[in-house]
Design a protein around this motif. Structure first.
Motif, PDB file in Angstrom:
ATOM      1  N   THR A  27      15.061  35.455  52.980  1.00  0.00           N
ATOM      2  CA  THR A  27      15.951  34.713  51.806  1.00  0.00           C
ATOM      3  C   THR A  27      17.479  35.479  51.719  1.00  0.00           C
ATOM      4  O   THR A  27      18.423  34.428  51.711  1.00  0.00           O
TER       5      THR A  27
ATOM      6  N   THR B  38      18.371  44.838  51.623  1.00  0.00           N
ATOM      7  CA  THR B  38      19.581  44.415  51.090  1.00  0.00           C
ATOM      8  C   THR B  38      20.737  44.805  51.860  1.00  0.00           C
ATOM      9  O   THR B  38      21.561  44.000  52.044  1.00  0.00           O
TER      10      THR B  38
ATOM     11  N   GLN C 135      11.869  38.757  51.752  1.00  0.00           N
ATOM     12  CA  GLN C 135      13.312  39.094  51.437  1.00  0.00           C
ATOM     13  C   GLN C 135      14.356  39.083  52.376  1.00  0.00           C
ATOM     14  O   GLN C 135      15.409  38.325  51.901  1.00  0.00           O
TER      15      GLN C 135
END
Length: 448
Positions: free
Chosen positions: A151, A116, A148
């Protein structure tokens, strides 16, 4: 807010010494003992605390304090300066390559928020430095790590380079950098694999990636909530990879703060960024002086101004100021202002940046209910244009319709209208007080 308990302890300690016209060595000794306990309780490294307290005591019983006109304030100034130095002194910036692309390698343990953070940093580089980033998915071990990152890339509109889960991470990193050169990307963020603990196999692979791509920055992502463990992790990674900086995640939680206060002293590497929430723009440069001020209850007006300038439309702010002067603002304007303030981040975080906010009764432990704000927005959106412009026409039957349309009660509608009218009355009084003295909004904040 991060450091909440530490901030409370330190602010209570300094309240006793702040207004003193004379400060004795005994006062300094007592203050140092309290500060030492507060830091240890915040999980700051023991050796770091010892060195910090010695420096503070040495300066606090020196001539600059004892002969000062305001010795109590001088002691606090000494603590603030030493706290700033402890966290690195000055803001540590990203070193951009003279010849693009800049290669930035993200390392850390699994669960720290590395993937992230990779996306957040790329978003930050694009938004604040006008860079064209490329994300490289080199974590082939954690299930769905590549997915991830893809995305995140899709959400941000930033391309992701991947060779799939069967490829060698060193090859992925090398080919990712080559792809960036070919497509004229000026910064590459490599998301590497982590483990649940530091191990030789992981470190050996990271060393190979480092040798293959010669990164300009190697940033360690650590979870601030892990406290002293985060510092131990930072030390291990630094010994093997020679880090260029640290990114702290989850600094928005009520963490004890030990990692942020220890990592620079233990590793010699500065914290470059802090993640302050889950949203993809919730990443801020780490300013040691501003953080020290917040911990000591002095606020952080500079960050507040920067947030306001980024979120507020200057033309709309000017228009709103004029409407407030003429008392012609409507519920539509109120809704618009609410949206701009919310863009600046959680409201309790903004309040914590105001100097002395912790000492204002009722503000200290305030929790803004986001659901309540959503209810206010729903009520206003259920009004007709005429009702928004002139709330005086809202009679009982209109209130029933608005309440039904917004899924709220008539009492909720009444309360909002009363608050709106009270705000107008207050503005009228303020305009009366400043008549003839055209005052400027110093921070260009939408709620001032």
């Amino acid at each position: 807010m991060a450091f909440e308990n530490l901030a409370d302890r330190l602010q209570n300690t300094f309240r006793k010494i702040r207004g003193k016209g004379k400060v004795t060595e005994a006062d300094v000794k007592e203050m140092a003992r309290e500060v030492r306990l507060a830091l240890l309780e915040a999980d700051v490294n023991f050796k770091v605390v010892k060195d910090f307290i010695n420096k503070v005591k040495e300066r606090a019983v020196g001539q600059e304090v004892l002969k000062s006109l305001t010795p109590g304030q001088q002691v606090i100034k000494v603590v603030q300066e030493e706290l700033t130095a402890l966290m690195g002194g000055e803001q540590s910036k990203i070193q951009w390559a003279e010849k693009p692309p800049t290669v930035i390698m993200l390392v850390g343990l699994q669960g720290a928020g590395k993937t992230t953070t990779t996306g957040k940093l790329a978003n930050y580089a694009r938004k604040h430095f006008n860079k064209k980033p490329l994300l490289v998915a080199a974590d082939v071990y954690r299930p769905a790590a590549i997915k991830q990152l893809e995305t995140l890339g899709k959400q941000l509109g930033i391309p992701v380079f991947s060779l799939g889960e069967q490829a060698d991470p060193v090859d992925i990193a090398k080919q990712g950098v080559e792809a960036a050169k070919a497509d004229h990307h000026d910064v590459v963020f490599i998301d590497t694999a982590g483990r649940l603990h530091v191990d030789d196999e992981m470190m050996a692979e990271l060393v190979k990636i480092k040798e293959a791509v010669s990164p300009h920055e190697i940033l360690l992502v650590v979870d601030a909530m892990t406290g002293q463990d985060a510092v131990n992790v930072a030390e291990s990674f630094n010994q093997t990879l020679d880090l260029t900086g640290v990114v702290l995640t989850k600094l928005d939680a009520d963490t004890r703060g030990g990692a942020a206060l220890s990592v620079k002293a233990v590793t010699g590497k500065s914290i470059k960024f802090a993640a302050t929430g889950e949203k993809l723009d919730a990443l801020e440069p780490f300013y040691p002086d501003r953080m020290a001020s917040r911990i000591l209850g002095m606020g952080d007006v500079l960050t507040l101004i920067e947030k306001a300038q980024a979120a507020v439309d200057a033309e709309k702010a000017k228009e709103m100021e004029q409407k407030m002067r003429t008392l012609s603002f409507t519920f539509d304007d109120f809704l618009d202002q609410l949206a701009q303030v919310r863009k600046m981040g959680p409201l309790e975080d903004l309040l914590s940046m105001l100097p002395g906010a912790g000492r204002i009764k009722g503000l200290k432990n305030i929790k803004i209910d986001e659901k309540q704000i959503a209810r206010v927005e729903a009520i206003i959106r259920s009004m007709t244009p005429e009702e928004k412009a002139n709330p005086d026409i809202i009679n009982a039957s209109r209130k029933r319709r608005i309440a039904k349309g917004s899924g709220t009660s008539i009492q909720d509608v009444n309360r909002l209208i009363k608050q709106f009218n009270d705000m107008k009355k207050m503005m009228k009084q303020m305009m009366g007080m400043t008549k003839g003295k055209k005052k400027k909004n110093p921070f260009n904040l939408p709620f001032m």
